[in-house]
Scaffold this motif. Structure first.
Motif, PDB file in Angstrom:
ATOM      1  N   PRO A   1       0.852  -1.199   0.000  1.00 48.26           N
ATOM      2  CA  PRO A   1       0.000   0.000   0.000  1.00 48.26           C
ATOM      3  C   PRO A   1       0.888   1.251   0.000  1.00 48.26           C
ATOM      4  CG  PRO A   1      -0.695  -1.562   1.689  1.00 48.26           C
ATOM      5  CD  PRO A   1       0.636  -2.038   1.190  1.00 48.26           C
ATOM      6  N   LEU A   2       0.671   2.135  -0.959  1.00 51.77           N
ATOM      7  CA  LEU A   2       1.474   3.346  -1.088  1.00 51.77           C
ATOM      8  C   LEU A   2       0.642   4.556  -0.692  1.00 51.77           C
ATOM      9  CD1 LEU A   2       3.200   2.616  -4.524  1.00 51.77           C
ATOM     10  CD2 LEU A   2       4.060   2.147  -2.220  1.00 51.77           C
ATOM     11  N   HIS A   3       1.182   5.384   0.182  1.00 51.80           N
ATOM     12  CA  HIS A   3       0.462   6.566   0.639  1.00 51.80           C
ATOM     13  C   HIS A   3       1.307   7.813   0.418  1.00 51.80           C
ATOM     14  CE1 HIS A   3      -1.461   3.274   2.919  1.00 51.80           C
ATOM     15  NE2 HIS A   3      -2.558   4.005   2.814  1.00 51.80           N
ATOM     16  N   SER A   4       0.644   8.874   0.021  1.00 49.12           N
ATOM     17  CA  SER A   4       1.337  10.145  -0.159  1.00 49.12           C
ATOM     18  C   SER A   4       1.680  10.729   1.201  1.00 49.12           C
ATOM     19  CB  SER A   4       0.460  11.120  -0.952  1.00 49.12           C
ATOM     20  OG  SER A   4      -0.760  11.364  -0.257  1.00 49.12           O
ATOM     21  N   GLU A   5       2.585  11.681   1.216  1.00 47.60           N
ATOM     22  CA  GLU A   5       2.979  12.345   2.453  1.00 47.60           C
ATOM     23  C   GLU A   5       2.812  13.848   2.293  1.00 47.60           C
ATOM     24  OE1 GLU A   5       6.840  11.197   3.757  1.00 47.60           O
ATOM     25  OE2 GLU A   5       6.373   9.075   3.824  1.00 47.60           O
ATOM     26  N   PRO A   6       2.304  14.552   3.316  1.00 46.02           N
ATOM     27  CA  PRO A   6       1.984  14.041   4.650  1.00 46.02           C
ATOM     28  C   PRO A   6       0.523  13.643   4.838  1.00 46.02           C
ATOM     29  CG  PRO A   6       1.941  16.422   4.669  1.00 46.02           C
ATOM     30  CD  PRO A   6       2.273  16.030   3.260  1.00 46.02           C
ATOM     31  N   ASP A   7      -0.298  13.744   3.774  1.00 47.79           N
ATOM     32  CA  ASP A   7      -1.742  13.534   3.953  1.00 47.79           C
ATOM     33  C   ASP A   7      -2.158  12.067   3.991  1.00 47.79           C
ATOM     34  OD1 ASP A   7      -1.348  12.830   1.331  1.00 47.79           O
ATOM     35  OD2 ASP A   7      -2.529  14.475   0.483  1.00 47.79           O
ATOM     36  N   LYS A   8      -1.217  11.149   3.705  1.00 42.53           N
ATOM     37  CA  LYS A   8      -1.472   9.704   3.779  1.00 42.53           C
ATOM     38  C   LYS A   8      -2.573   9.246   2.826  1.00 42.53           C
ATOM     39  CE  LYS A   8       1.634   9.339   6.948  1.00 42.53           C
ATOM     40  NZ  LYS A   8       2.969   8.786   6.568  1.00 42.53           N
ATOM     41  N   ARG A   9      -2.713   9.924   1.712  1.00 47.93           N
ATOM     42  CA  ARG A   9      -3.703   9.518   0.705  1.00 47.93           C
ATOM     43  C   ARG A   9      -3.179   8.298  -0.047  1.00 47.93           C
ATOM     44  NH1 ARG A   9      -3.685  10.705  -4.474  1.00 47.93           N
ATOM     45  NH2 ARG A   9      -2.086  12.323  -4.142  1.00 47.93           N
ATOM     46  N   LEU A  10      -4.057   7.310  -0.253  1.00 43.14           N
ATOM     47  CA  LEU A  10      -3.655   6.080  -0.933  1.00 43.14           C
ATOM     48  C   LEU A  10      -3.359   6.362  -2.407  1.00 43.14           C
ATOM     49  CD1 LEU A  10      -3.282   2.982  -0.723  1.00 43.14           C
ATOM     50  CD2 LEU A  10      -5.678   2.770  -1.452  1.00 43.14           C
ATOM     51  N   ILE A  11      -2.228   5.864  -2.881  1.00 44.45           N
ATOM     52  CA  ILE A  11      -1.841   6.025  -4.281  1.00 44.45           C
ATOM     53  C   ILE A  11      -2.066   4.695  -4.989  1.00 44.45           C
ATOM     54  CG2 ILE A  11       0.027   6.613  -5.865  1.00 44.45           C
ATOM     55  CD1 ILE A  11       1.402   8.038  -3.530  1.00 44.45           C
ATOM     56  N   PRO A  12      -2.967   4.632  -5.953  1.00 44.26           N
ATOM     57  CA  PRO A  12      -3.188   3.372  -6.675  1.00 44.26           C
ATOM     58  C   PRO A  12      -1.911   2.919  -7.383  1.00 44.26           C
ATOM     59  CG  PRO A  12      -4.948   4.941  -7.119  1.00 44.26           C
ATOM     60  CD  PRO A  12      -3.871   5.702  -6.408  1.00 44.26           C
ATOM     61  N   ALA A  13      -1.671   1.625  -7.391  1.00 40.77           N
ATOM     62  CA  ALA A  13      -0.468   1.090  -8.034  1.00 40.77           C
ATOM     63  C   ALA A  13      -0.437   1.443  -9.518  1.00 40.77           C
ATOM     64  CB  ALA A  13      -0.408  -0.421  -7.836  1.00 40.77           C
ATOM     65  N   ALA A  14      -1.616   1.434 -10.165  1.00 42.49           N
ATOM     66  CA  ALA A  14      -1.670   1.761 -11.594  1.00 42.49           C
ATOM     67  C   ALA A  14      -1.212   3.192 -11.839  1.00 42.49           C
ATOM     68  CB  ALA A  14      -3.084   1.562 -12.125  1.00 42.49           C
ATOM     69  N   ALA A  15      -1.608   4.106 -10.946  1.00 43.47           N
ATOM     70  CA  ALA A  15      -1.191   5.502 -11.087  1.00 43.47           C
ATOM     71  C   ALA A  15       0.317   5.627 -10.898  1.00 43.47           C
ATOM     72  CB  ALA A  15      -1.933   6.367 -10.081  1.00 43.47           C
ATOM     73  N   MET A  16       0.871   4.886  -9.961  1.00 46.33           N
ATOM     74  CA  MET A  16       2.319   4.929  -9.743  1.00 46.33           C
ATOM     75  C   MET A  16       3.059   4.364 -10.944  1.00 46.33           C
ATOM     76  SD  MET A  16       4.894   5.792  -7.943  1.00 46.33           S
ATOM     77  CE  MET A  16       4.029   6.363  -6.471  1.00 46.33           C
ATOM     78  N   ARG A  17       2.535   3.313 -11.542  1.00 47.10           N
ATOM     79  CA  ARG A  17       3.173   2.760 -12.736  1.00 47.10           C
ATOM     80  C   ARG A  17       3.205   3.787 -13.865  1.00 47.10           C
ATOM     81  NH1 ARG A  17       4.078  -2.711 -12.482  1.00 47.10           N
ATOM     82  NH2 ARG A  17       2.931  -3.861 -10.852  1.00 47.10           N
TER      83      ARG A  17
END
Length: 275
Positions: free
Chosen positions: A182-198
């Motif tokens: 699970p990937l979260h942005s900082e500092p708001d801890k919003r979940l980053i979808p794996a597809a978006a990261m790819r």
């Protein structure tokens, strides 16, 4: 009878000693404990008493005193007049021999200085260590904004500009391990979808520059680019960090990418020679 006794002595000498107390059955416990003492220090614990060293490391006080004494003799630790321990300069001497630290830093410093003269903020240099990035150098102007990561500190690969520049060119198994979590942005801890990261990493590989925004008291913009070595592998990243109100991402992207290419060329990267 004499031969039997000799064989017994040889057999006893060859047999591994049984572990005593709570020592681990494998490895070198003395080395492990000495490293645990050094690991007790961090950015918030730069000066520790004997009792604090013992408590943080989990090593009995008597053993801590003995090991700390050996580390003092070698120069890995120093002790002030009040009896508090600090990290010794001998470790800095040894660390300066690391090719991904001092050698890389010496090559990159002129390019970092040029970027610093343009941005008058933070210019940073980082390398990847496992699933994190380590900041190995930073040049900061007097008026630069406050930052979270210190030299020698760890940064997440997925949530910093420097980290993204390293992650995009990391081995596939490293990328997949990061993307499986699970990937979260900082500092708001919003979940980053794996597809978006790819998609982000694919774009970064095309452009060879990362632009990352982080919002806290004010929005900061990080622009970073990968640095390649003679094997054309990404060994580091260089980047700038400044307030969004002062940022000009397109101009900075060109400047940072040019600096990264210059360092890569100095390190003998084949692709940099063709730029």
């Amino acid at each position: 009878m004499k031969r039997v006794s000799e064989r017994c002595r040889v057999s006893d000498a060859a047999a591994p000693a049984r572990p005593r107390g709570k020592r681990p059955p494998h490895g070198e416990p003395v080395v492990d404990r000495a490293l645990a003492l050094l690991a007790a220090f961090d950015a918030t614990r730069r000066r520790l008493s004997l009792r604090e060293l013992s408590r943080i490391s989990g090593i009995p006080t008597s053993t801590t005193l003995r090991l700390a004494g050996r580390l003092l003799e070698w120069g890995a630790l120093e002790r002030d007049e009040a009896g508090y321990y600090t990290i010794g300069l001998r470790l800095l001497e040894i660390a300066s021999l690391a090719p991904r630290g001092h050698g890389l830093r010496q090559t990159a410093l002129p390019f970092m200085s040029d970027l610093g003269a343009v941005t008058r903020q933070h210019v940073q240099l980082a390398v990847r260590e496992g699933l994190q990035a380590t900041l190995v150098e930073r040049l900061s102007a007097h008026s630069a904004v406050q930052v979270h990561y210190r030299v020698g500190g760890k940064m997440p690969l997925h949530a910093t500009g420097m980290g993204l520049a390293l992650l995009a060119f990391a081995p596939v198994d490293v990328q997949e391990e990061i993307l499986s979590r699970p990937l979260h942005s900082e500092p708001d801890k919003r979940l980053i979808p794996a597809a978006a990261m790819r998609r982000t990493l694919a774009e970064l590989r095309r452009e060879r520059v990362a632009i990352f925004r982080r919002t806290e008291l004010e929005t900061l913009v990080a622009v970073a680019a990968p640095i390649f070595d003679e094997s054309d592998e990404a060994v580091a990243a260089i980047g700038v960090l400044l307030p969004e109100r002062e940022a000009q991402p397109r101009r900075l992207s060109y400047a940072v990418r040019t600096a990264a290419q210059g360092i890569s060329r100095a390190l003998g990267a084949p692709s940099a020679a063709m730029v």
